[in-house]
Motif scaffolding. Structure first.
Motif, short mmCIF file in Angstrom:
data_model
loop_
_atom_site.label_atom_id
_atom_site.label_comp_id
_atom_site.label_asym_id
_atom_site.label_seq_id
_atom_site.Cartn_x
_atom_site.Cartn_y
_atom_site.Cartn_z
N ALA A 135 -19.86 -12.57 24.60
CA ALA A 135 -20.77 -13.65 25.68
C ALA A 135 -20.63 -13.21 26.52
CB ALA A 135 -21.39 -14.74 25.58
N ALA A 136 -19.53 -13.57 27.31
CA ALA A 136 -18.45 -13.22 28.44
C ALA A 136 -18.73 -12.04 29.47
CB ALA A 136 -17.26 -13.98 28.99
N LYS A 137 -18.52 -10.66 28.00
CA LYS A 137 -18.22 -9.27 28.90
C LYS A 137 -19.62 -8.78 28.55
CE LYS A 137 -16.00 -6.76 25.21
NZ LYS A 137 -15.28 -6.58 24.11
N SER A 138 -20.58 -9.78 27.83
CA SER A 138 -21.70 -8.84 27.68
C SER A 138 -22.63 -9.43 29.66
CB SER A 138 -22.65 -9.78 27.06
OG SER A 138 -24.64 -9.24 26.52
N GLY A 139 -22.00 -10.75 29.38
CA GLY A 139 -22.95 -11.50 30.74
C GLY A 139 -22.48 -10.38 32.40
N MET A 140 -21.05 -9.98 32.28
CA MET A 140 -20.55 -9.88 33.42
C MET A 140 -20.87 -8.61 33.70
SD MET A 140 -16.18 -9.03 33.61
CE MET A 140 -16.17 -8.42 31.43
N MET A 141 -21.07 -7.51 32.36
CA MET A 141 -21.74 -6.39 32.82
C MET A 141 -23.59 -6.11 33.56
SD MET A 141 -19.33 -4.43 32.29
CE MET A 141 -20.76 -2.60 31.91
N GLU A 142 -24.39 -7.00 32.96
CA GLU A 142 -25.29 -7.84 33.00
C GLU A 142 -25.89 -7.70 34.83
OE1 GLU A 142 -27.56 -7.21 31.45
OE2 GLU A 142 -26.69 -6.89 29.50
N VAL A 143 -24.13 -9.04 35.30
CA VAL A 143 -24.34 -9.41 36.89
C VAL A 143 -23.77 -7.72 37.29
CG1 VAL A 143 -23.35 -10.13 38.87
CG2 VAL A 143 -23.79 -11.26 36.48
N MET A 144 -23.50 -6.99 36.20
CA MET A 144 -22.81 -5.77 37.70
C MET A 144 -23.65 -4.62 37.74
SD MET A 144 -18.98 -5.10 36.24
CE MET A 144 -18.57 -3.83 36.90
N HIS A 145 -24.99 -4.04 36.89
CA HIS A 145 -25.55 -3.49 36.67
C HIS A 145 -26.78 -4.22 37.37
CE1 HIS A 145 -23.79 -2.06 32.35
NE2 HIS A 145 -22.97 -0.68 33.42
N GLY A 146 -26.99 -5.11 37.26
CA GLY A 146 -28.02 -6.35 37.74
C GLY A 146 -27.88 -6.06 39.41
N GLN A 147 -26.55 -5.72 39.76
CA GLN A 147 -26.84 -5.61 41.52
C GLN A 147 -26.34 -4.35 41.74
OE1 GLN A 147 -22.39 -6.84 41.36
NE2 GLN A 147 -22.84 -8.45 41.87
N LEU A 148 -26.35 -2.86 40.96
CA LEU A 148 -26.10 -1.69 40.83
C LEU A 148 -27.52 -1.44 41.15
CD1 LEU A 148 -24.14 0.81 41.15
CD2 LEU A 148 -24.32 0.84 38.77
N ALA A 149 -29.06 -2.12 39.70
CA ALA A 149 -30.22 -1.40 40.47
C ALA A 149 -31.14 -2.39 41.03
CB ALA A 149 -30.77 -2.22 38.68
N ALA A 150 -30.71 -3.76 41.59
CA ALA A 150 -30.96 -4.44 43.05
C ALA A 150 -30.44 -2.87 44.12
CB ALA A 150 -30.27 -5.40 43.76
N THR A 151 -29.78 -2.37 43.82
CA THR A 151 -29.27 -1.34 45.45
C THR A 151 -30.06 -0.06 45.46
OG1 THR A 151 -27.08 -1.14 44.51
CG2 THR A 151 -27.71 -2.63 46.42
N ASN A 152 -29.49 0.05 43.88
CA ASN A 152 -29.95 1.93 43.70
C ASN A 152 -31.08 2.03 43.24
OD1 ASN A 152 -27.43 1.69 44.97
ND2 ASN A 152 -26.73 2.74 42.90
N GLY A 153 -32.09 0.89 42.50
CA GLY A 153 -32.86 1.16 42.04
C GLY A 153 -33.97 1.87 42.60
N ASN A 154 -34.76 3.26 42.12
CA ASN A 154 -35.57 3.94 42.99
C ASN A 154 -37.22 3.01 42.59
OD1 ASN A 154 -36.84 6.46 44.58
ND2 ASN A 154 -38.41 6.82 42.36
N ASN A 155 -37.55 2.16 41.35
CA ASN A 155 -38.79 1.53 41.13
C ASN A 155 -38.66 0.21 41.96
OD1 ASN A 155 -40.72 -0.27 39.69
ND2 ASN A 155 -41.29 1.62 38.84
N ALA A 156 -40.09 -0.55 42.40
CA ALA A 156 -39.26 -2.27 43.05
C ALA A 156 -39.78 -3.36 41.22
CB ALA A 156 -40.90 -1.92 43.83
N LYS A 157 -39.75 -2.39 40.64
CA LYS A 157 -39.96 -3.29 40.06
C LYS A 157 -38.27 -3.19 38.72
CE LYS A 157 -44.48 -3.53 37.67
NZ LYS A 157 -45.71 -2.57 36.50
N VAL A 158 -37.25 -2.35 39.35
CA VAL A 158 -36.17 -2.11 38.65
C VAL A 158 -35.40 -2.90 39.57
CG1 VAL A 158 -34.34 -0.60 38.08
CG2 VAL A 158 -36.10 0.06 37.68
N LYS A 159 -35.65 -2.70 40.70
CA LYS A 159 -34.61 -3.54 41.85
C LYS A 159 -35.40 -5.25 41.43
CE LYS A 159 -35.05 -0.29 45.71
NZ LYS A 159 -33.70 -0.60 46.10
N SER A 160 -35.94 -5.89 41.19
CA SER A 160 -36.46 -6.91 40.84
C SER A 160 -36.09 -7.45 39.84
CB SER A 160 -37.99 -7.19 40.61
OG SER A 160 -37.71 -9.02 40.21
#
Length: 202
Positions: free
Chosen positions: A70-95
């Protein structure tokens, strides 16, 4: 002569009484001295047993595996979430990425507190496989990134839901079990939303 004899009898009687009293006192003292250590030892033994029962037990394999995964999974969700918030092309992806950072950071912090209380150290950096996945995502741009991110979110959250369901039903540690039960509805909601996001960025 009679007075002299009476005085002697009285003196003998007093001496006998005094000796008997002394013997009684000594017996009483001896009795107290014998009982005190025994009572004290019993109290100390009782305290020792009580102390042992209040110590937190070690986590079993199920609880430990759950916490680590759960710790490994949660850590990756945060890392990918930060990436999506900055690199996402679609507004829904950023959100969606922002929601990942917010919700999983909160869950990660709670899990870390529970693990620390149980004497378990959780991973704080991704393993080699996770780092490769993150690097691959960083290399993507535009619509390719959006599609890859959405697909990853569906896959990751399906695994997370399964992991948390197993802990909720099979976990032994009460705190970790409660954490799994409480967090599960949020993960199921994330799974539903990630499937919707995947459809939106096809």
């Amino acid at each position: 002569m009679k007075k002299s004899l009476l005085a002697i009898v009285c003196a003998v009687a007093l001496t006998a009484c005094k000796k008997n009293e002394t013997t009684t006192n000594e017996m009483s003292t001896d009795s107290l001295e014998m009982n005190m250590p025994a009572d004290t030892a019993m109290i100390q033994d009782s305290m020792a047993v009580s102390g042992d029962t209040t110590q937190s037990g070690t986590l079993n394999d199920q609880d430990r595996t759950f916490a680590m995964e759960a710790a490994k999974s949660g850590m990756m969700e945060v890392m990918h979430g930060q990436l999506a918030a900055t690199n996402g092309n679609n507004a829904k992806v950023k959100s969606f990425g922002e929601m990942m950072v917010r919700d999983h950071t909160k869950a990660n912090d709670e899990l870390k507190s529970l693990a620390t209380a149980a004497g378990l150290t959780l991973p704080t950096t991704p393993d080699a496989s996770q780092q490769r996945m993150h690097d691959d995502m960083k290399a993507k741009t535009g619509a390719d990134f959006d599609r890859a991110f959405a697909e990853m979110m569906v896959s990751d959250h399906q695994k997370a839901v399964d992991l948390f369901k197993k802990q909720a039903s099979q976990g032994s540690d009460a705190a970790l079990k409660q954490f799994a039960e409480k967090t599960l509805p949020t993960l199921e909601q994330h799974l539903t939303q990630s499937k919707e996001l995947r459809e939106a960025v096809k």
